[in-house]
Design a protein around this motif. Structure first.
Motif, PDB file in Angstrom:
ATOM      1  N   MET A 287       1.024  -1.386  -0.155  1.00 23.89           N
ATOM      2  CA  MET A 287      -0.001   0.055   0.097  1.00 23.89           C
ATOM      3  C   MET A 287       1.069   1.104  -0.061  1.00 23.89           C
ATOM      4  N   GLY A 288       1.844   1.263   0.680  1.00 19.49           N
ATOM      5  CA  GLY A 288       2.720   2.160   0.945  1.00 19.49           C
ATOM      6  C   GLY A 288       3.401   2.968  -0.376  1.00 19.49           C
ATOM      7  N   VAL A 289       3.789   1.777  -1.407  1.00 22.56           N
ATOM      8  CA  VAL A 289       4.188   2.059  -2.639  1.00 22.56           C
ATOM      9  C   VAL A 289       3.271   2.787  -3.623  1.00 22.56           C
ATOM     10  N   PHE A 290       1.935   2.122  -3.587  1.00 25.35           N
ATOM     11  CA  PHE A 290       0.808   2.596  -4.484  1.00 25.35           C
ATOM     12  C   PHE A 290       0.566   4.043  -3.830  1.00 25.35           C
ATOM     13  N   SER A 291       0.752   4.274  -2.649  1.00 25.21           N
ATOM     14  CA  SER A 291       0.190   5.533  -2.321  1.00 25.21           C
ATOM     15  C   SER A 291       1.193   6.748  -2.481  1.00 25.21           C
ATOM     16  N   ALA A 292       2.509   6.166  -2.451  1.00 24.50           N
ATOM     17  CA  ALA A 292       3.463   7.233  -3.014  1.00 24.50           C
ATOM     18  C   ALA A 292       3.244   7.573  -4.484  1.00 24.50           C
ATOM     19  N   LEU A 293       2.761   6.628  -5.393  1.00 28.01           N
ATOM     20  CA  LEU A 293       2.578   6.832  -6.698  1.00 28.01           C
ATOM     21  C   LEU A 293       1.637   7.973  -6.719  1.00 28.01           C
ATOM     22  N   THR A 294       0.267   7.693  -6.101  1.00 27.83           N
ATOM     23  CA  THR A 294      -0.653   8.659  -6.131  1.00 27.83           C
ATOM     24  C   THR A 294      -0.460   9.824  -5.743  1.00 27.83           C
ATOM     25  N   THR A 295       0.458  10.028  -4.490  1.00 24.57           N
ATOM     26  CA  THR A 295       0.820  11.319  -3.849  1.00 24.57           C
ATOM     27  C   THR A 295       1.661  12.050  -4.866  1.00 24.57           C
ATOM     28  N   ALA A 296       2.540  11.320  -5.555  1.00 23.83           N
ATOM     29  CA  ALA A 296       3.279  12.025  -6.458  1.00 23.83           C
ATOM     30  C   ALA A 296       2.555  12.574  -7.672  1.00 23.83           C
ATOM     31  N   VAL A 297       1.635  11.831  -8.042  1.00 28.39           N
ATOM     32  CA  VAL A 297       0.755  12.471  -9.157  1.00 28.39           C
ATOM     33  C   VAL A 297      -0.039  13.617  -8.807  1.00 28.39           C
ATOM     34  N   THR A 298      -0.548  13.658  -7.433  1.00 27.72           N
ATOM     35  CA  THR A 298      -1.385  15.043  -6.974  1.00 27.72           C
ATOM     36  C   THR A 298      -0.164  15.896  -6.796  1.00 27.72           C
ATOM     37  N   GLY A 299       1.092  15.729  -6.587  1.00 28.49           N
ATOM     38  CA  GLY A 299       2.234  16.719  -6.645  1.00 28.49           C
ATOM     39  C   GLY A 299       2.356  17.074  -7.870  1.00 28.49           C
ATOM     40  N   MET A 300       2.367  16.386  -8.824  1.00 26.10           N
ATOM     41  CA  MET A 300       2.544  16.899 -10.258  1.00 26.10           C
ATOM     42  C   MET A 300       1.418  17.691 -10.842  1.00 26.10           C
ATOM     43  N   GLN A 301       0.230  17.215 -10.364  1.00 25.21           N
ATOM     44  CA  GLN A 301      -1.057  18.051 -10.549  1.00 25.21           C
ATOM     45  C   GLN A 301      -0.852  19.413 -10.045  1.00 25.21           C
ATOM     46  N   ALA A 302      -0.465  19.524  -8.942  1.00 29.88           N
ATOM     47  CA  ALA A 302      -0.468  20.926  -8.251  1.00 29.88           C
ATOM     48  C   ALA A 302       0.492  21.733  -8.762  1.00 29.88           C
ATOM     49  N   GLN A 303       1.714  21.244  -9.215  1.00 29.16           N
ATOM     50  CA  GLN A 303       2.720  21.702  -9.646  1.00 29.16           C
ATOM     51  C   GLN A 303       2.302  22.577 -11.139  1.00 29.16           C
TER      52      GLN A 303
ATOM     53  N   ALA B  35      10.047  21.245  -8.319  1.00 29.06           N
ATOM     54  CA  ALA B  35       9.313  20.450  -7.565  1.00 29.06           C
ATOM     55  C   ALA B  35       8.498  19.305  -8.512  1.00 29.06           C
ATOM     56  N   TYR B  36       8.296  19.700  -9.592  1.00 32.40           N
ATOM     57  CA  TYR B  36       7.676  18.880 -10.560  1.00 32.40           C
ATOM     58  C   TYR B  36       8.551  17.750 -10.767  1.00 32.40           C
ATOM     59  N   SER B  37      10.050  18.116 -11.307  1.00 28.69           N
ATOM     60  CA  SER B  37      10.887  17.083 -11.231  1.00 28.69           C
ATOM     61  C   SER B  37      10.899  16.034 -10.293  1.00 28.69           C
ATOM     62  N   ALA B  38      11.048  16.738  -9.101  1.00 32.10           N
ATOM     63  CA  ALA B  38      11.161  15.825  -7.965  1.00 32.10           C
ATOM     64  C   ALA B  38      10.030  14.752  -7.862  1.00 32.10           C
ATOM     65  N   ASN B  39       8.700  15.146  -8.387  1.00 30.95           N
ATOM     66  CA  ASN B  39       7.721  14.102  -8.081  1.00 30.95           C
ATOM     67  C   ASN B  39       7.951  13.177  -9.147  1.00 30.95           C
ATOM     68  N   THR B  40       8.243  13.526 -10.263  1.00 33.29           N
ATOM     69  CA  THR B  40       8.420  12.405 -11.239  1.00 33.29           C
ATOM     70  C   THR B  40       9.485  11.437 -11.040  1.00 33.29           C
TER      71      THR B  40
END
Length: 472
Positions: A1-17, A449-454
């Motif tokens: 669950m942690g890895v998948f949550s990290a993926l979705t969290t990174a996606v929200t980060g990319m969307q926010a940026q 910040a966007y690059s970091a999320n990728t």
């Protein structure tokens, strides 16, 4: 669950940026747009409910943050109808729906903008560069009173400004205690007086109250001119705006008596020229029939109110000072004095009247108080309209529309009409409050910040691949 949550969290980060980059892009694109208010981006963390010892950082959401209260620089345009609000507030504007000229239909809704690059269109409406029509209240140019109670779309037409008949002449002068007329001889007492000796064919031209005829006829003109002194002249206007030159002439009719006791004061009569070329029995000058007196300090004592009413007369074929609206020479008892003057002539410091001819609109400008000021060809400068300016308790809660306009919302509160402590600066336009250097700095941070999320996504992908390789 942690890895998948990290993926979705990174996606929200990319969307926010990405959202932040979109705002940055819009700010830069509108860095030269008049009245534009940049949109900043704020970020908020989204934390799921979990046990105290299992709390996580959570994902992120992005929101717009308005900067409507931050004023941009004012730029001088030299266009009289341009205006910038220095301080809080918005111009009240409307949108056109259909029609042209006086038949133009508007949406009848109040919108608000800081864009003040207003200029006249072909129909006399003040429109800004985004197509919004300025609203306000008309002012009666004659009475100066505001018309109506609610702002409406302003239309300034080039109607003729009506003529005004002269009703007052403000007169400020000093009359010499000893007038040096052509007949005055310092060694001959009373030779400076109008009625000294003889020389008039009829009764003396003193006031009718003192037994005079009140007029000077052509045959007595030379004698009268030798016993009086000029008091200045002024152009007056009748109700149709026709100009007539009024020439004033003063004559002293008596000196103050001090023995055996004070009696008659220094007394003067004022004459108005009717026809300086008159001959024979034709009237040349007419006495206003008022004995103007002064005390020994040079202060006017009569008329007690200091004002002299010109009787009805005809000058050069034009009737002036009709009984229904007579012309009053206003001195207020203080601006007309009798003091010693070595020249022996009248020092007319100021002669001003309140009439004018008809005129047409030459120029329009905007005052600091938000009034549309019209300058007419007859020299009159009058207020034509009051521009409507609205303020809000929560200006940053207004809803943005195209063209730099805003719409009232529940969160912004109702508009408060009036400039308050603000001022309008005519001939200026407020520029965008976007700072290019600041936006570039934000862009760099957003990009990193966007690059970091990728990178988080790529790392999570490698971890999942390792998990999949376990079962091979």
């Amino acid at each position: 669950m942690g890895v998948f949550s990290a993926l979705t969290t990174a996606v929200t980060g990319m969307q926010a940026q990405s959202y932040a980059l979109e705002n940055i892009s819009g700010n830069i694109a509108n860095s030269r747009t008049a009245g534009f208010k940049r949109v900043d981006t704020s970020f908020s963390d989204l934390v799921p409910d979990s046990a105290l010892n299992r709390q996580i950082a959570g994902s992120v959401a992005s929101y717009s943050r308005a900067t409507n209260t931050i004023q941009g620089d004012l730029n001088a345009t030299r266009i009289d109808t341009n205006a910038a609000i220095n301080g809080d507030g918005f111009f009240v504007v409307d949108q056109r729906q259909s029609g042209v000229g006086a038949s133009t239909l508007f949406s009848n809704s109040n919108l608000y903008t800081r864009r003040g690059d207003f200029d006249f269109d072909a129909d006399g409406y003040l429109v800004n560069g985004a197509g919004y029509y300025l609203k306000g209240q008309k002012i009666d140019p004659v009475t100066g009173q505001v018309i109506g109670s609610q702002p409406d779309v302003l239309r300034i037409t080039k109607d003729q400004f009506p003529a005004k008949a002269t009703t007052q002449i403000e007169y400020s002068a000093n009359i010499p205690a000893y007038p040096k007329t052509n007949s005055a001889v310092s060694t001959t007492p009373g030779s400076e007086l109008l009625n000294a000796g003889t020389g008039f064919t009829g009764a003396n031209p003193g006031t009718t109250a003192s037994g005079g005829t009140g007029t000077v006829v052509g045959s007595d003109l030379t004698t009268f001119l030798n016993r009086s002194i000029p008091g200045g002249q002024v152009t007056v206007y009748d109700s149709l705006g026709k100009a007539t030159s009024v020439e004033l002439r003063w004559a002293k009719v008596s000196n103050a008596t001090t023995t055996p006791a004070p009696g008659t004061p220094d007394t003067w009569n004022l004459f108005i020229a009717e026809n300086t070329g008159a001959t024979g029995a034709a009237v040349a000058y007419r006495n206003v029939n008022v004995d103007v007196t002064f005390d020994n300090t040079g202060k006017m004592t009569f008329p007690t109110n200091g004002n002299i009413v010109i009787p009805p007369m005809t000058i050069g074929g034009t009737a002036i000072s009709p009984a229904a609206a007579p012309i009053t020479i206003v001195t207020n008892g203080t601006s007309l004095t009798q003091n010693g003057d070595t020249s022996g002539q009248i020092d007319a410091r100021s002669i001003r009247q309140n009439g004018y001819t008809a005129g047409t609109l030459d120029r329009v400008s905007i005052s600091n108080e938000g009034q549309v000021i019209g300058t007419f060809s007859n020299g009159q400068v009058v207020a034509l309209a009051q521009i409507a300016v609205a303020r809000f308790n929560a200006s940053n809660a207004l809803k943005r529309l195209d063209g730099g306009a805003f719409e009232e919302t529940i969160e912004s509160g109702a508009p408060i009409v009036g400039l308050g402590t603000s001022a309008l600066i005519g001939g200026n336009v407020e520029q965008s409050n976007t700072d290019i250097a600041d936006e570039f700095s934000k862009m760099i941070v957003t990009q990193q910040a966007y690059s970091a999320n990728t990178k988080v996504i790529s790392t999570a992908q490698e971890m999942l691949r390792d998990v999949f390789n376990i079962i091979r």
